[in-house]
Scaffold this motif. Structure first.
Motif, PDB file in Angstrom:
ATOM      1  N   HIS A 189     -38.507 -27.009 -36.819  1.00  0.00           N
ATOM      2  CA  HIS A 189     -38.273 -25.799 -36.011  1.00  0.00           C
ATOM      3  C   HIS A 189     -36.778 -25.596 -35.786  1.00  0.00           C
ATOM      4  CE1 HIS A 189     -42.534 -26.384 -34.931  1.00  0.00           C
ATOM      5  NE2 HIS A 189     -42.519 -25.117 -34.539  1.00  0.00           N
ATOM      6  N   HIS A 190     -36.358 -24.348 -35.751  1.00  0.00           N
ATOM      7  CA  HIS A 190     -34.960 -24.041 -35.431  1.00  0.00           C
ATOM      8  C   HIS A 190     -34.886 -22.844 -34.494  1.00  0.00           C
ATOM      9  CE1 HIS A 190     -33.749 -26.779 -38.609  1.00  0.00           C
ATOM     10  NE2 HIS A 190     -34.613 -26.173 -39.397  1.00  0.00           N
ATOM     11  N   PRO A 191     -34.357 -23.038 -33.282  1.00  0.00           N
ATOM     12  CA  PRO A 191     -34.084 -21.900 -32.403  1.00  0.00           C
ATOM     13  C   PRO A 191     -32.723 -21.311 -32.777  1.00  0.00           C
ATOM     14  CG  PRO A 191     -33.711 -23.984 -31.247  1.00  0.00           C
ATOM     15  CD  PRO A 191     -34.115 -24.339 -32.648  1.00  0.00           C
ATOM     16  N   CYS A 225     -28.032 -22.839 -34.841  1.00  0.00           N
ATOM     17  CA  CYS A 225     -29.256 -23.439 -34.329  1.00  0.00           C
ATOM     18  C   CYS A 225     -28.941 -24.076 -32.977  1.00  0.00           C
ATOM     19  CB  CYS A 225     -29.783 -24.493 -35.289  1.00  0.00           C
ATOM     20  SG  CYS A 225     -31.295 -25.259 -34.666  1.00  0.00           S
ATOM     21  N   VAL A 229     -30.782 -26.457 -31.605  1.00  0.00           N
ATOM     22  CA  VAL A 229     -31.013 -27.911 -31.613  1.00  0.00           C
ATOM     23  C   VAL A 229     -29.621 -28.489 -31.856  1.00  0.00           C
ATOM     24  CG1 VAL A 229     -32.065 -29.833 -32.846  1.00  0.00           C
ATOM     25  CG2 VAL A 229     -33.395 -27.766 -32.384  1.00  0.00           C
ATOM     26  N   HIS A 288     -28.569 -30.299 -34.871  1.00  0.00           N
ATOM     27  CA  HIS A 288     -28.578 -29.460 -36.072  1.00  0.00           C
ATOM     28  C   HIS A 288     -27.296 -28.608 -36.116  1.00  0.00           C
ATOM     29  CE1 HIS A 288     -33.296 -29.388 -36.379  1.00  0.00           C
ATOM     30  NE2 HIS A 288     -32.779 -30.606 -36.472  1.00  0.00           N
ATOM     31  N   MET A 317     -25.553 -26.484 -39.124  1.00  0.00           N
ATOM     32  CA  MET A 317     -26.264 -25.208 -39.059  1.00  0.00           C
ATOM     33  C   MET A 317     -25.590 -24.248 -38.078  1.00  0.00           C
ATOM     34  SD  MET A 317     -30.340 -24.583 -38.673  1.00  0.00           S
ATOM     35  CE  MET A 317     -31.013 -25.326 -40.149  1.00  0.00           C
TER      36      MET A 317
HETATM   37 CU    CU Z   1     -32.172 -26.453 -36.089  1.00  0.00          CU
END
Ligand code: CU
Ligand code: C2O
Length: 473
Positions: A403-405, A456, A458, A461, A466
């Motif tokens: 998952h990536h917010p 992202c 996270v 990440h 990212m």
């Molecule tokens: Cu992410």
């Protein structure tokens, strides 16, 4: 004009008839002038265990709840008493670029012992939050965050307005934090640094996590996910929350259904009619991960109900002044988020060099890309330059097993579709949670000039590649 006036009168008369209701800006707290980022101690776990060294604003996690009214100007001095440089980013606020708190990109990082004054107007009402953008994978994880609430000038009536800042911690058995913010390659390449201890408003929840309610009251519950990596799906036993805002912005009120999902950085405002009986208890749990986790317990006080039937008043919040994207004339852009374990990424570009994934992970702590490029620092050529006032659709493809917010600074966007299916609420958001292999289309008007981070949330990440910047000029 007429609508505003009528709504005002409706709210005013509801207040007169029901003296328990808090109307208007009754929740306004005294304005905090200084946020001092420093080291303090806090009891995160039950009292039989030691307390924990945390990094905090004004000595507590979460930091002070900042509160102002829509249209007001917020002025806050950041005072850095940390052993590292820092900044404050005002997550979700559509502010001038110079106030966005991104080190090197929008301001020099604030050195230990130094101050920085943030001052900006608040165009939108809603639930926002603040946190550093410098080494956020460490600074946020150590406790530097707080909620920022912007009150509507003319809100619908609620009996109570409460905020839960949700977070988690990775603690050793002696309650000291595990110091693996940069070194943990498993976190980097998987779901991020998920903790082993969940807190609500800085308190360990299953023990002493009781939230008192009065039967009959209508609660506005604001949820902020300040965790570095943990996703929440909150389920409220015995209650039927209505979602009234997402990422601060009003949404057509709708039932929370299978639970309220919050990726890191995201917020939700819920309206809850508390129709249990005095003495009753109900569990609020997180059901996102296979192992269900109690987050809080609703406990009805032994007190005569405030009312017998749910309050008969509208729930819809007044809209924020956002420019409506026109899909028909929008420019389209594709973004592919790639990397991580089981992602199949073999190589990527980092600072102009093409490197193999093993070397990226081992030597550079990089595992993620946007359109084939990994970025480590906040300053680089913008990924994209958009003309001020132009309309855009971003197709966000999650080509990973995680998952990536995905968060964009400086603007709000509408969620248009998921995997090609129209999004039922077309909600405004500043963070779009992408499920593994999911594609989410978002749309917005590029109306706020500056260089804005696109990353992202996270945090391992983000620091693991990212991220990018988007220029609006
Ligand atoms: Cu992410
Ligand atoms: Cu909440 Cu770029 O961050």
């Amino acid at each position: 004009m007429t609508i505003t006036r009528r709504r005002f009168i409706a709210a005013a008369s509801a207040c007169a008839a029901l003296p328990a209701l808090r109307c208007g800006a009754a929740g306004a707290a005294p304005q905090v002038q200084v946020l001092r980022a420093g080291v303090s101690r806090q009891q995160l776990v039950p009292a039989q265990f030691p307390d924990t060294e945390v990094w905090s604003f004004n000595g507590a996690v979460p930091g002070p709840l900042l509160r102002a009214r829509q249209g007001d100007t917020l002025r806050v001095t950041l005072r850095n008493a940390l052993p590292q440089p820092t900044t404050v980013h005002w997550h979700g606020i559509r502010l001038p670029n110079a106030m966005d708190g991104v080190p090197h990109l929008t301001q020099p990082p604030v050195a230990p012992g130094q101050d920085f004054v943030y001052e900006f107007a608040l165009p939108d009402a809603g639930t926002y939050w603040y946190h550093p953008h410098e080494r956020s994978q460490e600074q946020v994880a150590r406790g530097l965050y707080g909620a920022l609430i912007v009150d509507e000038r003319d809100p619908p009536p609620f009996d109570r307005d409460e905020t839960w800042v949700l977070s988690d911690w990775r603690l050793n058995r002696d309650a000291t934090p595990v110091d693996d913010y940069d070194s943990n390659l498993f976190d980097l390449t998987h779901a991020g640094r998920i903790g082993n201890t969940v807190t609500v408003n800085g308190r360990f929840t299953p023990v002493g996590g009781e939230f008192p309610l009065r039967a009959g009251e209508r609660l506005r519950l604001r949820l902020v996910n300040a965790a570095s990596a943990r996703i929440f799906r909150l389920k409220f036993d015995g209650h039927a929350p209505q979602v009234i805002a997402l990422d601060g912005h009003p949404v057509a009120p709708h039932p929370a259904g299978e639970g309220v999902v919050l990726g890191p950085g995201m917020r939700a405002d819920l309206a809850i009619d508390c129709m249990g009986r005095p003495g009753e208890r109900f569990v609020v749990s997180d059901v996102f991960y296979p192992r269900e986790l109690q987050v809080m317990e609703f406990v009805y006080r032994d007190e005569a109900p405030l009312r017998r039937e749910p309050l008969d008043a509208p729930l819809a919040l007044p809209p924020n002044p956002l420019a409506e994207p026109e899909i028909a004339r929008a420019q389209r852009h594709e973004f592919v988020f790639a990397g991580g374990a089981m992602g199949g990424l073999r190589e990527a570009e980092l600072q102009g060099e093409r490197l193999g994934i093993r070397e990226l992970v081992r030597e550079h702590r990089i595992a993620w890309t946007i359109n084939g490029v990994a970025r480590k620092h906040h300053v680089h050529e913008p990924l994209l330059t958009l003309k001020r006032g132009s309309h855009h659709v971003f197709a966000l493809h999650n080509d990973t097993a995680w998952h990536h917010p995905i968060h964009i600074h400086g603007i709000a966007f509408r969620i248009i579709s998921r995997n090609g299916r129209p999004a039922p609420h077309r909600e405004w958001a500043d963070t779009a949670l992408l499920a593994p292999r999911e594609r989410v289309d978002i749309a917005f008007v590029a109306d706020n000039p500056g260089d804005w981070m696109f990353h992202c949330h996270v945090l391992s990440h983000q620091s693991g590649g990212m991220m990018a910047a988007i220029r609006i000029q």
